[in-house]
Design a protein around this motif. Structure first.
Motif, PDB file in Angstrom:
ATOM      1  N   ILE B 439       0.254 -13.643  10.132  1.00  0.00           N
ATOM      2  CA  ILE B 439       0.309 -12.252  10.598  1.00  0.00           C
ATOM      3  C   ILE B 439      -0.400 -12.146  11.952  1.00  0.00           C
ATOM      4  CG2 ILE B 439       0.447 -11.098   8.335  1.00  0.00           C
ATOM      5  CD1 ILE B 439      -2.619 -10.614   8.557  1.00  0.00           C
ATOM      6  N   LYS B 440      -0.057 -11.082  12.671  1.00  0.00           N
ATOM      7  CA  LYS B 440      -0.757 -10.753  13.916  1.00  0.00           C
ATOM      8  C   LYS B 440      -1.110  -9.279  13.898  1.00  0.00           C
ATOM      9  CE  LYS B 440       1.454 -14.011  17.096  1.00  0.00           C
ATOM     10  NZ  LYS B 440       2.570 -14.354  16.154  1.00  0.00           N
ATOM     11  N   VAL B 441      -2.149  -8.916  14.660  1.00  0.00           N
ATOM     12  CA  VAL B 441      -2.597  -7.520  14.663  1.00  0.00           C
ATOM     13  C   VAL B 441      -1.450  -6.569  14.991  1.00  0.00           C
ATOM     14  CG1 VAL B 441      -4.122  -5.847  15.768  1.00  0.00           C
ATOM     15  CG2 VAL B 441      -4.953  -8.141  15.284  1.00  0.00           C
ATOM     16  N   GLU B 442      -0.586  -6.981  15.937  1.00  0.00           N
ATOM     17  CA  GLU B 442       0.441  -6.055  16.435  1.00  0.00           C
ATOM     18  C   GLU B 442       1.754  -6.104  15.662  1.00  0.00           C
ATOM     19  OE1 GLU B 442      -1.119  -8.440  17.968  1.00  0.00           O
ATOM     20  OE2 GLU B 442       0.267  -9.840  18.928  1.00  0.00           O
ATOM     21  N   ASP B 443       1.788  -6.820  14.547  1.00  0.00           N
ATOM     22  CA  ASP B 443       3.011  -6.878  13.730  1.00  0.00           C
ATOM     23  C   ASP B 443       3.450  -5.486  13.263  1.00  0.00           C
ATOM     24  OD1 ASP B 443       3.227  -9.583  13.926  1.00  0.00           O
ATOM     25  OD2 ASP B 443       2.525 -10.040  11.884  1.00  0.00           O
ATOM     26  N   ASP B 444       4.721  -5.414  12.902  1.00  0.00           N
ATOM     27  CA  ASP B 444       5.258  -4.189  12.300  1.00  0.00           C
ATOM     28  C   ASP B 444       4.412  -3.800  11.085  1.00  0.00           C
ATOM     29  OD1 ASP B 444       7.681  -2.283  11.709  1.00  0.00           O
ATOM     30  OD2 ASP B 444       7.265  -3.368   9.828  1.00  0.00           O
ATOM     31  N   LEU B 445       4.079  -2.520  10.996  1.00  0.00           N
ATOM     32  CA  LEU B 445       3.138  -2.079   9.969  1.00  0.00           C
ATOM     33  C   LEU B 445       3.631  -2.322   8.554  1.00  0.00           C
ATOM     34  CD1 LEU B 445       1.794   1.195  11.564  1.00  0.00           C
ATOM     35  CD2 LEU B 445       0.385  -0.657  10.648  1.00  0.00           C
ATOM     36  N   ASN B 446       4.938  -2.116   8.314  1.00  0.00           N
ATOM     37  CA  ASN B 446       5.464  -2.337   6.969  1.00  0.00           C
ATOM     38  C   ASN B 446       5.419  -3.817   6.593  1.00  0.00           C
ATOM     39  OD1 ASN B 446       6.283   0.322   5.926  1.00  0.00           O
ATOM     40  ND2 ASN B 446       7.515   0.336   7.797  1.00  0.00           N
ATOM     41  N   ASP B 447       5.703  -4.670   7.578  1.00  0.00           N
ATOM     42  CA  ASP B 447       5.623  -6.113   7.337  1.00  0.00           C
ATOM     43  C   ASP B 447       4.188  -6.533   7.025  1.00  0.00           C
ATOM     44  OD1 ASP B 447       8.287  -6.183   7.879  1.00  0.00           O
ATOM     45  OD2 ASP B 447       8.091  -7.039   9.894  1.00  0.00           O
ATOM     46  N   LEU B 448       3.274  -6.011   7.826  1.00  0.00           N
ATOM     47  CA  LEU B 448       1.849  -6.330   7.620  1.00  0.00           C
ATOM     48  C   LEU B 448       1.432  -5.948   6.204  1.00  0.00           C
ATOM     49  CD1 LEU B 448      -0.237  -5.181  10.739  1.00  0.00           C
ATOM     50  CD2 LEU B 448      -0.191  -7.463   9.715  1.00  0.00           C
ATOM     51  N   LEU B 449       1.756  -4.721   5.833  1.00  0.00           N
ATOM     52  CA  LEU B 449       1.357  -4.223   4.517  1.00  0.00           C
ATOM     53  C   LEU B 449       1.921  -5.103   3.413  1.00  0.00           C
ATOM     54  CD1 LEU B 449      -0.091  -1.909   2.971  1.00  0.00           C
ATOM     55  CD2 LEU B 449       2.107  -0.745   2.851  1.00  0.00           C
ATOM     56  N   LYS B 450       3.205  -5.463   3.563  1.00  0.00           N
ATOM     57  CA  LYS B 450       3.856  -6.258   2.525  1.00  0.00           C
ATOM     58  C   LYS B 450       3.213  -7.647   2.411  1.00  0.00           C
ATOM     59  CE  LYS B 450       8.362  -7.721   1.035  1.00  0.00           C
ATOM     60  NZ  LYS B 450       9.705  -8.095   1.508  1.00  0.00           N
ATOM     61  N   SER B 451       3.026  -8.304   3.565  1.00  0.00           N
ATOM     62  CA  SER B 451       2.405  -9.641   3.544  1.00  0.00           C
ATOM     63  C   SER B 451       1.026  -9.587   2.888  1.00  0.00           C
ATOM     64  CB  SER B 451       2.219 -10.191   4.957  1.00  0.00           C
ATOM     65  OG  SER B 451       3.429 -10.236   5.628  1.00  0.00           O
ATOM     66  N   ILE B 452       0.253  -8.582   3.250  1.00  0.00           N
ATOM     67  CA  ILE B 452      -1.123  -8.496   2.754  1.00  0.00           C
ATOM     68  C   ILE B 452      -1.132  -8.180   1.261  1.00  0.00           C
ATOM     69  CG2 ILE B 452      -3.261  -7.153   2.897  1.00  0.00           C
ATOM     70  CD1 ILE B 452      -2.681  -6.945   5.966  1.00  0.00           C
ATOM     71  N   GLN B 453      -0.286  -7.266   0.845  1.00  0.00           N
ATOM     72  CA  GLN B 453      -0.238  -6.928  -0.587  1.00  0.00           C
ATOM     73  C   GLN B 453       0.158  -8.129  -1.425  1.00  0.00           C
ATOM     74  OE1 GLN B 453       2.370  -3.511  -0.622  1.00  0.00           O
ATOM     75  NE2 GLN B 453       0.665  -2.046  -0.609  1.00  0.00           N
ATOM     76  N   GLN B 454       1.143  -8.876  -0.908  1.00  0.00           N
ATOM     77  CA  GLN B 454       1.638 -10.040  -1.646  1.00  0.00           C
ATOM     78  C   GLN B 454       0.560 -11.114  -1.770  1.00  0.00           C
ATOM     79  OE1 GLN B 454       5.461 -10.757   0.017  1.00  0.00           O
ATOM     80  NE2 GLN B 454       5.953 -12.435  -1.395  1.00  0.00           N
ATOM     81  N   LYS B 455      -0.075 -11.433  -0.632  1.00  0.00           N
ATOM     82  CA  LYS B 455      -1.112 -12.467  -0.663  1.00  0.00           C
ATOM     83  C   LYS B 455      -2.301 -11.989  -1.495  1.00  0.00           C
ATOM     84  CE  LYS B 455      -2.517 -16.597   0.401  1.00  0.00           C
ATOM     85  NZ  LYS B 455      -1.741 -17.807   0.023  1.00  0.00           N
ATOM     86  N   THR B 456      -2.611 -10.701  -1.436  1.00  0.00           N
ATOM     87  CA  THR B 456      -3.734 -10.168  -2.212  1.00  0.00           C
ATOM     88  C   THR B 456      -3.502 -10.369  -3.712  1.00  0.00           C
ATOM     89  OG1 THR B 456      -4.238  -8.527  -0.517  1.00  0.00           O
ATOM     90  CG2 THR B 456      -5.105  -8.095  -2.725  1.00  0.00           C
ATOM     91  N   GLU B 457      -2.276 -10.127  -4.148  1.00  0.00           N
ATOM     92  CA  GLU B 457      -1.953 -10.345  -5.565  1.00  0.00           C
ATOM     93  C   GLU B 457      -2.217 -11.798  -5.961  1.00  0.00           C
ATOM     94  OE1 GLU B 457      -1.152  -8.265  -8.105  1.00  0.00           O
ATOM     95  OE2 GLU B 457      -1.724  -6.808  -6.578  1.00  0.00           O
ATOM     96  N   GLU B 458      -1.781 -12.714  -5.081  1.00  0.00           N
ATOM     97  CA  GLU B 458      -1.991 -14.139  -5.374  1.00  0.00           C
ATOM     98  C   GLU B 458      -3.486 -14.456  -5.427  1.00  0.00           C
ATOM     99  OE1 GLU B 458      -0.002 -16.978  -2.743  1.00  0.00           O
ATOM    100  OE2 GLU B 458      -1.325 -18.551  -3.497  1.00  0.00           O
ATOM    101  N   VAL B 459      -4.229 -13.932  -4.458  1.00  0.00           N
ATOM    102  CA  VAL B 459      -5.664 -14.228  -4.421  1.00  0.00           C
ATOM    103  C   VAL B 459      -6.363 -13.661  -5.657  1.00  0.00           C
ATOM    104  CG1 VAL B 459      -7.797 -13.996  -3.104  1.00  0.00           C
ATOM    105  CG2 VAL B 459      -5.640 -14.271  -1.897  1.00  0.00           C
ATOM    106  N   LEU B 460      -5.957 -12.477  -6.069  1.00  0.00           N
ATOM    107  CA  LEU B 460      -6.543 -11.882  -7.286  1.00  0.00           C
ATOM    108  C   LEU B 460      -6.330 -12.805  -8.479  1.00  0.00           C
ATOM    109  CD1 LEU B 460      -5.639  -8.089  -7.058  1.00  0.00           C
ATOM    110  CD2 LEU B 460      -7.923  -9.033  -7.442  1.00  0.00           C
ATOM    111  N   TRP B 461      -5.142 -13.378  -8.573  1.00  0.00           N
ATOM    112  CA  TRP B 461      -4.821 -14.305  -9.663  1.00  0.00           C
ATOM    113  C   TRP B 461      -5.691 -15.558  -9.554  1.00  0.00           C
ATOM    114  CZ3 TRP B 461      -3.239 -18.972 -11.419  1.00  0.00           C
ATOM    115  CH2 TRP B 461      -2.568 -19.028 -12.648  1.00  0.00           C
ATOM    116  N   LEU B 462      -5.775 -16.082  -8.331  1.00  0.00           N
ATOM    117  CA  LEU B 462      -6.487 -17.347  -8.129  1.00  0.00           C
ATOM    118  C   LEU B 462      -8.001 -17.203  -8.231  1.00  0.00           C
ATOM    119  CD1 LEU B 462      -4.377 -18.797  -5.181  1.00  0.00           C
ATOM    120  CD2 LEU B 462      -4.447 -19.669  -7.522  1.00  0.00           C
ATOM    121  N   ARG B 463      -8.511 -16.022  -7.930  1.00  0.00           N
ATOM    122  CA  ARG B 463      -9.964 -15.807  -8.030  1.00  0.00           C
ATOM    123  C   ARG B 463     -10.369 -15.388  -9.434  1.00  0.00           C
ATOM    124  NH1 ARG B 463     -12.895 -14.718  -2.963  1.00  0.00           N
ATOM    125  NH2 ARG B 463     -14.383 -13.543  -4.187  1.00  0.00           N
ATOM    126  N   GLY B 464      -9.402 -14.952 -10.224  1.00  0.00           N
ATOM    127  CA  GLY B 464      -9.713 -14.384 -11.544  1.00  0.00           C
ATOM    128  C   GLY B 464     -10.286 -15.405 -12.504  1.00  0.00           C
TER     129      GLY B 464
END
Lengths: 464, 464
Positions: B439-464
């Motif tokens: 990701i980059k700071v200036e990416d499309d906002l919807n893309d940013l949100l989607k990438s972050i939400q998706q990776k966050t779900e994975e991290v939640l699983w992996l940190r759990g």
């Protein structure tokens, strides 16, 4: 005070497993050591109500015994356990090995026999003086002076040493003195599980043999509670029932009458019951003490005192590492004596170096309770173990060790903390790869190793 | 005892922020409440050596004040702080907002003024009786009976209540009574940081204005130590220096003489020095107390007593949530009183529900010390904040809130524990995506949100 001064007056409080190994090692290094032990000499009197209590001895503990030249003698007291034997409610059993490598197993050993051996060996040194039946009542840390109850004269006496080494177990009087002082910040915690434990015994057969498979650690996992069994040399098994005191489902405070005991065992442990004719009596007689974790920091005060073993880091028993951690303490402390000229520097270095490892094995032991209780629950756990067995059989330790192996059969120099960080990340990585269909048990071994190593690195980063 | 019985004799120990809010709320619910406070009435006497101490008040704390109808009055005592203003060694400043959303800010408020307001409001209720200068010396939990030193008669007196609510702060006598009993397992810990803190003061200008930017929380991050400043209504700032006592680099025990103080501030905080003419005197006069975290469980005993606020969960100040957590305790406890018929059930439910959240904010506060001290170190941290500002400005709270926002400006019902788990996972996800150029700071906002939400779900699983 210089460690080169062999006339240093060393007082050890407690001649349990840690204290007697420590005393023996210090005598080997040329020091004179006095040990005060509150209990009677177990070589002359019956201890622990005559119950047979056994422990799991593995590589880290054996390293401590090797340090004092006792590894071979101790092996004679050991019964190898190659894995878990899991008993389900229907009475079916499933074996799960501890390692995919040859010759990696843990050992069941009698706490009492091991302790006696250490005391006998220590007694061979004139410079070890052990006084039994002498309970330490208070400690003046600044002056390395200890007050104790002298059983012979039934009076309080004082013992002035140069240094005090506290190996007086989970209820350590030395640690309590550290808690009370107001000269430095002493962090400490005492955390209890809602579960207690009750020891029971499966007797040997009439001709002194084992009624269930000898070379396993038996587990009856039942979700919120479990039963385990470790073999003894005389053909008996020591069982331990771990269960909550109160709450929904089975609980010690709800299983009190003969009928309740019978119903409980009939429902959950039918296959065990038939081996214990006096089960109800044993259940009534044996206590159900609690399980706690002690943490504190620093482990040293005023350059005069140090706590080690359970006194510094009592842990729950679910990784079978309590004694092993205490013996490894002695190995690490021995290295510190090689590296430092002053006792106070050695104490500081030991406390700083060893504390993160004690915290790690405390956490791992808590985690493992859940894993043991639920060990048949998640099918991916079984697949993970199969993959790990394959990897361990195929590759060198440096390339792959499961979390269990990292903790229990570590490659030289792998600390508990490293084992915890890497082991946890690896577990998560394999489970994630299985969950997302990115690996299969039967995949090419090199591909498996690569996928797991790569994901493990990512998980380490993400968990950090 | 039934909560519907409005004649329940309620004794609160401590009329600090938590105790006075709690007393006020219980009076509003129709109970008679007695409060014992060991200190003099701050409305009549000078407290804390006359030093001006301020705190950060944010949404969770404001919810507690709203519950008692005081939100608007309290707002008059507040100075909004919209973000951090970071001061580097050269004297350059950089602003970093707390939120990308309009109207989300924290407030600097005088501890004393807020406490006085709560006492004044409580005094309006005939059913609130506050006795000052009366220190509780021991507590008989089973009988809900308290021994205290009565300052008027200079004697020990006993107070028999039906229930005791311990809001007596980090050194709670009620908690100590829980530690001493032997009827149930009480887990507890006291963990100290190696750092202490020293408060200092920047005076107002001659015409009562602020010498540095008013509407910020100022930070001078210096790696191992830091200085912060919060504004006061009179134009002054309260500074707090957080620094280790000993060790490599600057430390309280190495900065003692006038010259050492001058050298230290000249090297690290030159821009602050010019604002404090009597810096050396202040440094000598003001103490450097330690910073600790208190945890324990359960918070209740015998159905007769409950501890709340710092008495149950004292935390370090680095998330600005200590007072907010205590006020939120009162909100949660108030809900428990709606839901339960007996005091003992309400106590149990409160202890069980609230404990994970207290642990979470304790951990978050410890983490945040490192983030504040190092807040200029990692360039990806700055990029992460820019991304989070963009997301917060563009999306609703339910779609995106940074960790800071989840903790400080939570959507209705987001607990500290949820904020910690989600916030930490999100932080790791964004940093990982940046690190791996996904990701980059200036990416499309919807893309940013989607990438972050998706990776966050994975991290939640992996940190759990």
């Amino acid at each position: 005070m210089k460690t080169t001064n062999k006339k240093t007056k060393i007082l050890i409080t407690g001649a349990g497993l840690c204290g007697s190994l420590l005393g023996l090692r210090l005598a080997q290094r040329g020091y004179h050591v006095d040990i005060l032990e509150k209990r009677p000499d177990m070589r002359k009197a019956v201890v622990d109500g005559g119950r047979s209590i056994n422990l799991a001895l593995s590589d880290r503990g054996l390293a401590g015994l090797k340090l004092v030249g006792l590894e071979e003698k101790v092996r004679e007291l050991c019964i190898p356990m190659h894995g878990r034997l899991i008993h389900d409610v229907e009475g079916n059993t499933f074996a799960s090995n501890y390692s995919g490598r040859e010759g990696e197993y843990i050992n069941s050993i009698s706490r009492e026999e091991l302790n006696k051996l250490l005391l006998d060996e220590a007694d061979k040194y004139e410079d070890v003086q052990i006084d039994f039946d002498d309970a330490v009542t208070s400690v003046d840390l600044k002056n390395a002076s200890v007050t104790y109850h002298d059983s012979e004269t039934d009076t309080e006496k004082e013992w002035k040493a140069d240094i005090v080494l506290g190996t007086d177990g989970a209820g350590s009087v030395v640690r309590k003195a550290m808690m009370k002082q107001r000269d430095f910040l002493f962090s400490h915690s005492m955390n209890w599980l809602p579960h207690g434990y009750k020891e029971l015994n499966i007797p040997p057969t009439e001709n002194g043999k084992w009624r269930i498979e000898k070379n396993f650690l038996h587990i009856w996992p039942r979700g919120g509670f479990m039963l385990i069994a470790l073999p003894n040399l005389d053909g008996s098994f020591t069982l331990t029932l771990f269960m909550q005191y109160d709450g929904d489902g089975p609980a010690f405070n709800k299983i009190k009458t003969d009928q309740e005991i019978t119903d409980f065992f009939t429902t959950y442990f039918k296959d065990v019951m038939e081996h214990i004719p006096d089960l109800i009596e044993q259940y009534h007689t044996n206590p159900a003490p609690p399980l706690g974790t002690v943490r504190c920091s620093p482990w040293t005060a005023y350059g005069t005192s140090l706590i080690m073993g359970d006194a510094a880091h009592a842990i729950v028993p679910f990784y079978g590492q309590g004694m092993n951690a205490s013996f490894e303490d002695v190995v690490v402390f021995d290295e510190m004596l090689d590296q430092h000229e002053n006792w106070s520097d050695a104490f500081d270095a030991f406390s700083k170096t060893r504390k993160p490892d004690a915290d790690a094995i405390a956490d791992l032991a808590l985690d493992n309770f859940v894993e043991m209780r639920d060990s048949v629950a998640n099918p991916n756990f079984q697949l993970k173990r199969q993959i790990e067995m394959r990897l361990e059989a195929a590759f060198a330790k440096a390339e792959y060790q499961s979390k269990y192996s990292l903790v229990t059969f570590p490659e030289e120099g792998i600390s508990y903390r490293e084992a915890m960080l890497k082991g946890r990340a690896q577990d998560k990585a394999i489970l994630w790869l299985l969950e997302n269909d990115q690996i299969k048990v039967e995949d090419d071994l090199n591909d498996l190793l690569k996928s797991i190593q790569q994901k493990t690195e990512e998980v380490l980063w993400l968990r950090g």
